[in-house]
Design a protein around this motif. Structure first.
Motif, PDB file in Angstrom:
ATOM      1  N   HIS A  28       0.831  -1.220   0.000  1.00  0.00           N
ATOM      2  CA  HIS A  28       0.000   0.000   0.000  1.00  0.00           C
ATOM      3  C   HIS A  28       0.868   1.274   0.000  1.00  0.00           C
ATOM      4  O   HIS A  28       2.024   1.236  -0.372  1.00  0.00           O
ATOM      5  CB  HIS A  28      -1.002  -0.039   1.155  1.00  0.00           C
ATOM      6  N   GLU A  35      -2.302   0.343   7.803  1.00  0.00           N
ATOM      7  CA  GLU A  35      -1.446  -0.745   7.307  1.00  0.00           C
ATOM      8  C   GLU A  35      -0.228  -0.184   6.571  1.00  0.00           C
ATOM      9  O   GLU A  35       0.888  -0.666   6.745  1.00  0.00           O
ATOM     10  CB  GLU A  35      -2.246  -1.659   6.378  1.00  0.00           C
ATOM     11  N   ILE A  83      -0.159  -6.287   6.249  1.00  0.00           N
ATOM     12  CA  ILE A  83      -0.802  -6.539   7.546  1.00  0.00           C
ATOM     13  C   ILE A  83      -2.226  -6.978   7.235  1.00  0.00           C
ATOM     14  O   ILE A  83      -2.896  -6.363   6.412  1.00  0.00           O
ATOM     15  CB  ILE A  83      -0.853  -5.260   8.415  1.00  0.00           C
TER      16      ILE A  83
HETATM   17 ZN   LIG Z   1      -2.160  -5.208   2.505  1.00  0.00          ZN
END
Ligand SMILES: [Zn+2]
Length: 516
Positions: A334, A352, A406
């Motif tokens: 991300h 995250e 995550i």
């Molecule tokens: Zn992810």
């Protein structure tokens, strides 16, 4: 987080067809170049219009017909009829919820779940990530399959070239609801309406502005996200209405130009206009109060533009690596406008994208201290695409590619560590496989972290499947689990995760011989 939704129902109503006739809709067999399944494809199928609730929509990607079934952009269509749409990046899962039913599907997967029951998608027309060349990637889903399973009906008007979906006036038209007798009082539970009643700000430092909003009642939920071009921070407060607060507050301090407020039937929205945003956080500073702390970058004093004598004709070449060097490409999941999964700790959002970068940086340091060469797909809060990330590894002739993510789940007790690889990229590349890389990483992570072993799993993740070298994607823990989200914000636990990932990579590299 889910919010209470309107009833969704069926109605293919005369007015929709009538209105549709009065619109100029052309079915045209249009030639488009589409990107999906890792390649480009020429599309020459019919182009259908979409009419939802009597409105002609203009989605970024029009319906795509495969096997006489239409794929449509999930968010644009189903949010328009009042459904809730979730897309979970890591597992490529799509969830569409109506009031009393839900459908769960996966990208390129024929298996779907209707209210938890496993079923197959008809004609193998499965959800896909599709983009026009250079355009935004859309999550495209089979329109009839989802609609009918959440209680909507769909009309294909092949003469006019339109797909018609309607959810309004449901109760009046279908008659499937209990009849309401006018004279009898209808019990409605009392609703305590909460209002957004206050807005203020203070300059908290050189580059920091705190914006505080107050509500008349306790704030039970909120969501926040960041948008680009123009830069702004958005905080949504479900079920709140504005009451007596200004809709526009000029600030003009530290890069924060204004706060704008608005509401609709479902929520109040706070928009903070900002330039050079460094980061922000939202804190519930009192039961009825949120404080949004906005930190901007210092804008450097204007300097004369550098004189460019010649335009570089090619990308700057990467520093040459000594023969035999095994490059490791690390991919922090991300970034930028994509926060990844969001967790909460004491009312503060934990993103995250922040944790993945912190852990990835630690892996990099451990590997570099051990003498390895590391390249990163991102080093800051940027968002390389899911194609750019593996492409970088391929172009740099990497020995291994490891993506760090995550996890998140609706059940807050979900916990543990898992590592994925793509079956489509599991050949014996350079003397080892992606599966071995995934196993080595998971083993070493569990050794240090002592977390629940969720195993090595397979998934056709966009990043791992496109790599030409062994590739794995590690899910460190669950951001939705209160204990794990706390752990993952600590230096100690991050270091354990990073040590495990780094050792898993180093063990795998012993087996790897790559041609230079
Ligand atoms: Zn992810």
């Amino acid at each position: 987080m889910m919010c209470k939704m309107r009833k969704i129902g069926i109605s293919i109503i005369a007015t929709a067809v009538f209105l549709f006739c009065s619109l100029t809709l052309a079915t045209a067999a249009e030639s488009m170049i589409l990107e999906y399944d890792g390649g480009t494809h020429e599309y020459n199928g019919e182009v259908y219009s979409l009419v939802v609730n009597n409105q002609l929509l203009d989605p970024p990607l029009s319906p795509i017909i495969f096997n006489d079934r239409a794929l449509v952009p999930v968010r644009e269509i189903f949010e328009e009829v009042g459904a809730t749409v979730n897309y979970i990046n890591d597992t490529q899962t799509i969830e569409v919820y109506s009031d009393d039913s839900y459908v769960e599907l996966k990208i390129n997967d024929n298996i779907a779940y209707i209210n938890g029951d496993k079923t197959n998608i008809p004609d193998n027309v499965v959800p896909k990530l599709i983009s026009k060349v250079g355009g935004e990637t859309k999550t495209m889903v089979p329109v009839r399959f989802i609609s009918e399973n959440i209680g909507l009906d769909v009309e294909f008007d092949s003469n006019g070239g339109a797909i018609i979906i309607d959810s309004e006036d449901y109760e009046n038209i279908t008659g499937s609801e209990e009849p309401v007798i006018d004279d009898e009082p209808v019990y409605e539970p009392p609703v305590v309406q909460s209002y957004l009643t206050g807005i203020s700000y203070d300059v908290a430092g050189d580059n920091k502005v705190n914006v505080t909003v107050q509500a008349s009642e306790e704030i039970n939920s909120y969501s926040d996200f960041e948008l680009k071009a123009p830069e702004r921070i958005v905080v949504d407060l479900p079920a709140l209405k504005l009451n007596g607060v200004p809709e526009n507050v000029a600030i003009n301090e530290c890069g924060v130009s204004a706060v704008r407020l608005g509401d609709n039937d479902e929520r109040a929205r706070v928009v903070i206009d900002v330039t050079n945003l460094r980061n922000y956080s939202v804190t519930q500073t009192a039961p009825n109060e949120l404080t949004i702390e906005v930190t901007t970058r210092k804008i450097p004093a204007a300097t004369p533009a550098p004189i460019v004598t010649a335009k570089p004709t090619a990308k700057p070449s990467k520093p040459a690596r000594p023969a035999g060097t095994k490059l490791i490409v690390l991919d922090a999941g991300h970034g930028g406008s994509d926060s990844g999964a969001v967790g909460y700790m004491g009312g503060n959002a934990v993103l995250e994208k922040t944790l993945t970068l912190q852990i990835t940086n630690r892996v990099k340091t451990i590997l570099e201290n051990a003498g390895y060469t590391v390249s990163m797909t991102r080093t800051g809060d940027t968002l390389p695409s899911l194609v750019e990330r593996p492409t970088q590894a391929n172009e740099e002739n990497a020995a291994v590619f490891v993506s760090i993510h995550i996890n998140s789940a609706e059940a807050t007790d979900a916990n543990g560590t898992e590592v994925f690889y793509a079956e489509s990229n599991n050949g014996d590349t350079y003397g080892t496989t992606s599966e071995k890389l995934a196993k080595n990483i998971l083993n070493r992570m569990l050794y240090y972290m002592n977390s629940t072993n969720r195993g090595v799993k397979t998934a056709e993740h966009a990043v791992t499947k496109r790599c030409n070298m062994p590739a794995a994607l590690a899910e460190v823990g669950f951001i939705s689990n209160p204990e794990e989200v706390y752990n993952m914000t600590t230096d100690e636990y991050q270091q354990k995760a990073a040590q495990g990932i780094a050792e898993g990579i180093m063990i795998t590299l012993r087996d790897i011989e790559i041609p230079n």
